[in-house]
Design an enzyme around this catalytic site. Sequence first.
Site, PDB file in Angstrom:
ATOM      1  N   CYS A  72     -22.750 -80.502  18.121  1.00 43.49           N
ATOM      2  CA  CYS A  72     -24.124 -80.997  18.157  1.00 43.49           C
ATOM      3  C   CYS A  72     -24.134 -82.520  18.191  1.00 43.49           C
ATOM      4  CB  CYS A  72     -24.869 -80.474  16.928  1.00 43.49           C
ATOM      5  SG  CYS A  72     -26.462 -81.245  16.642  1.00 43.49           S
ATOM      6  N   GLU A  73     -24.909 -83.083  19.083  1.00 37.17           N
ATOM      7  CA  GLU A  73     -24.949 -84.541  19.204  1.00 37.17           C
ATOM      8  C   GLU A  73     -25.722 -85.210  18.074  1.00 37.17           C
ATOM      9  OE1 GLU A  73     -28.701 -85.411  22.183  1.00 37.17           O
ATOM     10  OE2 GLU A  73     -26.782 -84.891  23.090  1.00 37.17           O
ATOM     11  N   HIS A  74     -26.441 -84.422  17.287  1.00 37.63           N
ATOM     12  CA  HIS A  74     -27.225 -85.000  16.202  1.00 37.63           C
ATOM     13  C   HIS A  74     -26.404 -85.199  14.931  1.00 37.63           C
ATOM     14  CE1 HIS A  74     -30.725 -82.929  18.450  1.00 37.63           C
ATOM     15  NE2 HIS A  74     -30.594 -84.174  18.856  1.00 37.63           N
ATOM     16  N   HIS A  75     -25.515 -84.235  14.633  1.00 32.91           N
ATOM     17  CA  HIS A  75     -24.734 -84.333  13.401  1.00 32.91           C
ATOM     18  C   HIS A  75     -23.222 -84.263  13.651  1.00 32.91           C
ATOM     19  CE1 HIS A  75     -28.692 -82.599  12.126  1.00 32.91           C
ATOM     20  NE2 HIS A  75     -28.570 -83.548  11.211  1.00 32.91           N
ATOM     21  N   GLN A 129     -27.775 -77.530  22.745  1.00 40.06           N
ATOM     22  CA  GLN A 129     -27.647 -76.256  23.455  1.00 40.06           C
ATOM     23  C   GLN A 129     -28.585 -76.205  24.650  1.00 40.06           C
ATOM     24  OE1 GLN A 129     -27.783 -72.746  20.981  1.00 40.06           O
ATOM     25  NE2 GLN A 129     -28.467 -71.456  22.660  1.00 40.06           N
ATOM     26  N   HIS A 135     -25.313 -72.448  15.062  1.00 36.97           N
ATOM     27  CA  HIS A 135     -25.161 -73.884  14.824  1.00 36.97           C
ATOM     28  C   HIS A 135     -24.778 -74.145  13.380  1.00 36.97           C
ATOM     29  CE1 HIS A 135     -27.125 -75.414  18.633  1.00 36.97           C
ATOM     30  NE2 HIS A 135     -27.342 -74.115  18.680  1.00 36.97           N
ATOM     31  N   CYS A 174     -24.804 -76.913  11.906  1.00 33.83           N
ATOM     32  CA  CYS A 174     -25.724 -77.856  11.274  1.00 33.83           C
ATOM     33  C   CYS A 174     -26.878 -77.123  10.593  1.00 33.83           C
ATOM     34  CB  CYS A 174     -26.259 -78.875  12.285  1.00 33.83           C
ATOM     35  SG  CYS A 174     -27.133 -78.160  13.671  1.00 33.83           S
TER      36      CYS A 174
END
Length: 211
Positions: free
Chosen positions: A99-102, A140, A168, A170
């Site tokens: 995931c690019e956020h976490h 995703q 996920h 996260c």
Amino acid sequence: MDDVVKSLSKKLNPLKDGPVERPTREEAEEAVRTLIRWAGDDPRREGLLDTPKRVTKAFKELYSGYKDDPREVLDKIFAEVEGYDDIVLVRDIPFYSHCEHHMVPFYGMAHIGYYPSKGVVGLSKLARLVEVYARRLQTQETMTAQIALALQESLEPRGVAVMVEAEHMCMSMRGVQKAGAVTLTTQFLGAFRDDPAEQVRFLTLLRQGKA
């Protein structure tokens, strides 16, 4: 190329000022040591001494998709398919991404279907295409659209359908901590987008033989 594909291409292939300037391996290893200290541990203790080297080595593998070009993956098309023009479907392609956020993993299965026009590609190429986009920092939703667009632009099929199912970390390991929740995303282009019956056919074929 229809308006939907043009719009998708513009969103997923934004103009860039140039390649990202990559730090040296030494700089990357020092960044890992900083994160270890941020986590509350001592990067100088025995068990962590080689961790920065291991992490940077792992990053080269986990994010190898940045050096791969999906057009090269799909560059060999087999035009002689004895007039076959029905759906080609490869389901249950496993993948692992981050995931690019976490920067926490998400993983699951990708399913790809298309109606050939110019020809077909080797079935293993579809799995390879998934890998190209999975081994990047991702969402995703974006990955699903990127796979569909790459197929549309390279093969010019009559239609493309992509479904991705993933869990996920996260969401499982942090935040609400709801393990087992599955996220499903789809992208339909061409005949699959224009005709809901084709979407139903795609989804039906995916579920055949499954409990």
